[in-house]
Design a protein around this motif. Structure first.
Motif, short mmCIF file in Angstrom:
data_model
loop_
_atom_site.label_atom_id
_atom_site.label_comp_id
_atom_site.label_asym_id
_atom_site.label_seq_id
_atom_site.Cartn_x
_atom_site.Cartn_y
_atom_site.Cartn_z
N GLY A 85 0.82 -1.21 0.00
CA GLY A 85 0.00 0.00 0.00
C GLY A 85 0.85 1.26 0.00
O GLY A 85 0.54 2.22 -0.71
N TYR A 123 2.35 1.84 -3.45
CA TYR A 123 1.34 2.34 -4.40
C TYR A 123 1.09 3.82 -4.18
O TYR A 123 1.08 4.63 -5.12
CB TYR A 123 0.04 1.55 -4.26
N LEU A 124 0.88 4.20 -2.91
CA LEU A 124 0.56 5.60 -2.62
C LEU A 124 1.73 6.52 -2.95
O LEU A 124 1.56 7.60 -3.51
CB LEU A 124 0.18 5.74 -1.15
N HIS A 137 0.06 6.97 -6.78
CA HIS A 137 -1.12 7.80 -6.58
C HIS A 137 -0.79 9.28 -6.74
O HIS A 137 0.15 9.79 -6.13
CB HIS A 137 -1.72 7.56 -5.18
N TRP A 144 3.29 11.14 0.99
CA TRP A 144 2.79 9.79 1.30
C TRP A 144 3.84 9.03 2.12
O TRP A 144 3.51 8.34 3.09
CB TRP A 144 2.47 9.04 0.03
#
Length: 217
Positions: free
Chosen positions: A13, A16-17, A21, A29
């Motif tokens: 996660g 990804y962020l 993102h 992030w």
């Protein structure tokens, strides 16, 4: 097993962020997930959260400077310094070495980004190989191998007895790398406490007494 799976999912996660993102810059992030991991560590005392938080916090600081200066290599420098600091706070010589290597790799990437000549990379490679393949030596060379070996054996015996007394594993008392480093540095109280970290004064006193023993002891 669940703890490792949880860390794996947390890292997925976070990656990804921070890397994909678009809502916030990657460094924001990274700082968020690193800070959250460290906050959770203060509550749960899970070492995986500590290492995760330190690496991500370091990466985030490096990423912020990378965005400011346009040098992507600074992200690797930040992650390396975060790992190095973590290995200093929770003494792990191997983590400090890896963190330093990552930071140096980031600096090398930065050199190429600013157009440094290829010989700079070649010189660093040669220096690294020279360190890897240099003959054994150092501060214990004058004392001779017997003193080093005797300290190493006494530290292993103390670690085993202490683990049995505490009802835990030997690695939870001292890692193999820490034992080897303590045997190498010998009677150096400042280096000893720096390696053990904060909150281990009783262990420091016990190990200090062991390191001061005669090699014949």
């Amino acid at each position: 097993m669940e703890a490792w799976l949880g860390l794996f999912l947390y890292w997925l996660g976070a990656l990804y962020l921070a890397l994909v993102h678009p809502l916030l810059p990657g460094w924001a992030w990274g700082l968020g997930v690193g800070g959250l991991a460290l906050a959770l560590y203060l509550r749960r005392r899970d070492e995986g959260l500590f290492w995760t938080g330190m690496v991500w916090a370091g990466w985030a600081i490096g990423a912020a400077f990378a965005d400011l200066l346009g040098l992507a290599g600074l992200k690797l420098v930040g992650a390396g310094l975060g790992l190095f600091l973590a290995g200093d706070l929770h003494p792990r010589p191997e983590a400090r070495s890896l963190g330093l290597a990552l930071a140096l790799a980031g600096l090398l990437v930065g050199l190429f980004e600013v157009g440094a000549a290829p010989w700079v990379g070649a010189a660093l490679l040669v220096a690294g190989l020279a360190l890897l393949y240099r003959p054994p030596g150092g501060s214990d060379a004058g004392a001779g191998a017997p003193g080093l070996e005797a300290r190493y054996r006494r530290l292993l015996a103390w670690r085993k007895a202490e683990a049995e007394r505490r009802g835990t594993t030997v690695d939870a008392v001292l890692s193999d790398a820490a034992v080897a480093e303590l045997a190498r540095i010998g009677d150096d109280p400042e280096a000893l406490r720096r390696l053990l970290g904060r909150g281990r004064e009783a262990d420091a006193r016990a190990i200090e007494a062991i390191l001061r023993e005669s090699p014949r002891g």
